[in-house]
Design a protein around this motif. Sequence first.
Motif, PDB file in Angstrom:
ATOM      1  N   PRO A 134      -2.916  -3.713   6.984  1.00  0.00           N
ATOM      2  CA  PRO A 134      -3.247  -3.316   5.609  1.00  0.00           C
ATOM      3  C   PRO A 134      -4.692  -3.670   5.261  1.00  0.00           C
ATOM      4  O   PRO A 134      -5.274  -4.600   5.812  1.00  0.00           O
ATOM      5  CB  PRO A 134      -2.258  -4.130   4.768  1.00  0.00           C
ATOM      6  N   ARG A 135      -5.231  -2.908   4.346  1.00  0.00           N
ATOM      7  CA  ARG A 135      -6.551  -3.245   3.795  1.00  0.00           C
ATOM      8  C   ARG A 135      -6.379  -4.275   2.683  1.00  0.00           C
ATOM      9  O   ARG A 135      -5.321  -4.378   2.068  1.00  0.00           O
ATOM     10  CB  ARG A 135      -7.236  -1.993   3.243  1.00  0.00           C
ATOM     11  N   ASN A 136      -7.425  -5.004   2.422  1.00  0.00           N
ATOM     12  CA  ASN A 136      -7.390  -6.025   1.366  1.00  0.00           C
ATOM     13  C   ASN A 136      -7.657  -5.370   0.002  1.00  0.00           C
ATOM     14  O   ASN A 136      -8.669  -5.602  -0.643  1.00  0.00           O
ATOM     15  CB  ASN A 136      -8.418  -7.118   1.670  1.00  0.00           C
ATOM     16  N   ILE A 137      -6.734  -4.525  -0.403  1.00  0.00           N
ATOM     17  CA  ILE A 137      -6.815  -3.836  -1.692  1.00  0.00           C
ATOM     18  C   ILE A 137      -5.522  -4.131  -2.443  1.00  0.00           C
ATOM     19  O   ILE A 137      -4.425  -3.867  -1.943  1.00  0.00           O
ATOM     20  CB  ILE A 137      -6.988  -2.319  -1.498  1.00  0.00           C
ATOM     21  N   TRP A 138      -5.662  -4.682  -3.644  1.00  0.00           N
ATOM     22  CA  TRP A 138      -4.512  -5.195  -4.374  1.00  0.00           C
ATOM     23  C   TRP A 138      -4.236  -4.373  -5.637  1.00  0.00           C
ATOM     24  O   TRP A 138      -5.147  -3.846  -6.267  1.00  0.00           O
ATOM     25  CB  TRP A 138      -4.750  -6.661  -4.777  1.00  0.00           C
ATOM     26  N   LYS A 139      -2.969  -4.316  -5.998  1.00  0.00           N
ATOM     27  CA  LYS A 139      -2.554  -3.658  -7.234  1.00  0.00           C
ATOM     28  C   LYS A 139      -1.282  -4.331  -7.743  1.00  0.00           C
ATOM     29  O   LYS A 139      -0.322  -4.487  -6.969  1.00  0.00           O
ATOM     30  CB  LYS A 139      -2.306  -2.164  -7.005  1.00  0.00           C
ATOM     31  N   ASP A 140      -1.320  -4.739  -8.970  1.00  0.00           N
ATOM     32  CA  ASP A 140      -0.166  -5.380  -9.599  1.00  0.00           C
ATOM     33  C   ASP A 140       0.305  -6.596  -8.802  1.00  0.00           C
ATOM     34  O   ASP A 140       1.508  -6.839  -8.617  1.00  0.00           O
ATOM     35  CB  ASP A 140       0.990  -4.388  -9.749  1.00  0.00           C
ATOM     36  N   GLY A 141      -0.654  -7.364  -8.277  1.00  0.00           N
ATOM     37  CA  GLY A 141      -0.330  -8.606  -7.591  1.00  0.00           C
ATOM     38  C   GLY A 141       0.165  -8.442  -6.174  1.00  0.00           C
ATOM     39  O   GLY A 141       0.622  -9.422  -5.568  1.00  0.00           O
ATOM     40  N   ARG A 142       0.101  -7.240  -5.615  1.00  0.00           N
ATOM     41  CA  ARG A 142       0.549  -7.020  -4.237  1.00  0.00           C
ATOM     42  C   ARG A 142      -0.526  -6.258  -3.476  1.00  0.00           C
ATOM     43  O   ARG A 142      -1.242  -5.422  -4.031  1.00  0.00           O
ATOM     44  CB  ARG A 142       1.858  -6.219  -4.195  1.00  0.00           C
ATOM     45  N   VAL A 143      -0.627  -6.541  -2.184  1.00  0.00           N
ATOM     46  CA  VAL A 143      -1.574  -5.820  -1.353  1.00  0.00           C
ATOM     47  C   VAL A 143      -0.990  -4.441  -1.048  1.00  0.00           C
ATOM     48  O   VAL A 143       0.239  -4.261  -0.955  1.00  0.00           O
ATOM     49  CB  VAL A 143      -1.871  -6.596  -0.049  1.00  0.00           C
ATOM     50  N   GLY A 144      -1.848  -3.427  -0.906  1.00  0.00           N
ATOM     51  CA  GLY A 144      -1.386  -2.070  -0.660  1.00  0.00           C
ATOM     52  C   GLY A 144      -0.755  -1.903   0.710  1.00  0.00           C
ATOM     53  O   GLY A 144      -1.140  -2.566   1.679  1.00  0.00           O
ATOM     54  N   ARG A 145       0.235  -1.019   0.791  1.00  0.00           N
ATOM     55  CA  ARG A 145       0.935  -0.750   2.041  1.00  0.00           C
ATOM     56  C   ARG A 145       0.755   0.707   2.438  1.00  0.00           C
ATOM     57  O   ARG A 145       0.516   1.565   1.596  1.00  0.00           O
ATOM     58  CB  ARG A 145       2.433  -1.086   1.899  1.00  0.00           C
TER      59      ARG A 145
END
Length: 738
Positions: free
Chosen positions: A160-171
């Motif tokens: 995964p990339r280190n990109i977060w949304k709503d407290g979770r890393v993107g999948r």
Amino acid sequence: MRIPLRLLLTACLGMAASAWAKPTLYIIGDSTVRNQTAGQRGWGDPLVAHFDPAKIDVINRAIGGRSSRTFVTEGRWDAVMANLKAGDYVVMQFGHNDGGPLNDERCRASIKGTGEETEDIVRKTDQQPETVHTYGWYLRKFVTDTKSKGATPIVLSLIPRNIWKDGRVGRSTSDYGLWAKQVADQAGAPFIDFNNLLADRYDTLGEEKTTAIFANGDHTHPNPEGAELNATVLTEALRKTDLANYLLPADLWLPHVFSDHMVLQRDTANPLWGTTRAGSPVTATIAGKTATTTASADGKFRLDLPALPAGGPFTIEVKTSDASRTFSDVLVGEVWLCSGQSNMDFSVAKTAKRYFAGTTNWEQEVAQANHPQIREFKAEFTPREDPQPDVEGAWKPCTPETAGDFSAVAYFFARELQKELNIPIGLVTTSYGASTAEAWISKDKLVADSTLKPLQETFWKKFIAYRDNAKLFEDYGNAMTKWAASDKKKKGPGHPDPIRDQHNPAVLYNGMIAPLVPYGIRGAIWYQGESNVNVRQLYPALQRTLIEDWRARWNRGDFPFLFVQLAANKAPGPDPASSSLASMREAQATSLTLPHTGMAVTIDIGDEKDVHPRNKQDVGARLARLALHDTYCKKDVIPCGPVFKMSEIEDGRVVLHFDHVGTGLVAKDGALKQFAIAGDDRKFVWADAEIDDEDKVIVSSPTIPRPAYVRYAWADNPAGANLFNSAGLPAAPFRTDP
């Protein structure tokens, strides 16, 4: 000076055969798998350290900037296929570079999905036609091709990339991660959902700590700490595949240097280290004494076995919360690291692996070699790009059945020590023919020295050229296939990877020294130099840097470092002349300015026609004298032959003063020879020389009425050089001219 090809023939045959003897794991992917950019690292390189080097070879063929498509179009997959054989494995991870336009300045994107759609283009990059396929098509090709060779494919989803949304890393659950799983399911290949496994771990860490394990300002590429974490997570997943048999055990692992019959260093704490489950308590017991520690969050541990006097045999038991290891027939005594090139690798007997070896009277020496309290751990040839945690090898007691394969110099050194000390002697032998000094020095230490940094830079350019030219690896694989099918009477093909070349910087430190640090040792003996003759002007810096590097790594202070000065070789010259070997010997001797160093002189026991003189008995004995005198404080032992101290010019003569003369200087077998004299013009002629008193030599020539300089044994082969001391030890070569 490179060792002649004929002297390396059998070694090369053995290396070529062993290269295909074990299964190989090939790793393919992009920069998140392998990365040479500063501050970034892929998981593929640290993954190597999780496998047992005695069971499997791991080759990381991933390369930054590539997609599933360009790994094919650049011939990189063809190169892997040319080397792939039945029983091998291929772990693959692609996706980060598969998006974007199909035909741009990179021409690397694949068609989205797993179908059979294609698009014909003429590439903007080189104006060549190409049929572009889907991401799934390329992965299926890797899987199908791998199976066609009788090898096992393992498909991973991308990290995964280190990109977060709503407290979770993107999948990547709806595109490349999903497609990778679909391909694996369709093709019947094992699949590891690496994307979700890592994403779950990153969620547990939180955004701040996850960002700290990615390269600064980068959301795609982990830093070295992140790569280590990714490799650890993948290792646990691989335990559920057929690769589990080749991984280091999860419950308790210790390096190969800990084995039955080992020798521990007496009178000092002995480090013992390995891995187990995170947070597990670790207990080690020997001779009724116990040491304890707790494994760190990454499962690593180190403890210090309590100091013991010489003795044994003992048993060491190592326990964790759910595993234990027992090592039997453990002795405590004196342990020496033995390293260098072929003259240290030279075994007591001539063997299939070391055809060039066999000491004087080796059959008799082997038959009489019943010294079970002398033990040797011999490290296998293991060049590597990065420092490794382990090297293949095992401790063996010295018996007539095993002694033939012992390093001859190390064995005769140990035999003399044991005779005088009457305690067990352990030899940790890590040597290889034709290796250079820089191969045994860490990269960090080399680049820190401005005179040596260019060696590393030149090597790195060679490596990048190899990395970027897939055809070299493909040609090697094809040549190996042809050779393996032949009668193998001819030399096997040489591997084109410069990492596997023992002449290159740090590669043997990484694979054969780093795994042994910080095993308890008293000191080191070193026999090397032939492969550095052509760059001998660098040798003072090289040998000094190696000594400092090893002493710092072991953290045992200025431990003894005893080395062998190069023996006589080549045809003797009729007149005084310049000499590459003489100046190399001088370069070696510069290390004597460092504390607790010693030099064994061997100009009298060389061989005109063989760079490997047979008389290793005297070499080992002379190294032992140095150790007995300086390390073990036996001051009645004369440590070495005469050493030039100073000169005076008196009445047309040069008076030379010497140290280490014993009860007096000796002209062995007649008048002194190999002295040369010159005036200010430095035109040397043979000189008359005679001993005066106990510690002086007077040198003169009727043709040089106003002498200025003297040289002794200044030749490749100073045949007849006969200045000795009362202990029968030869004087070291020297010159008084700057």
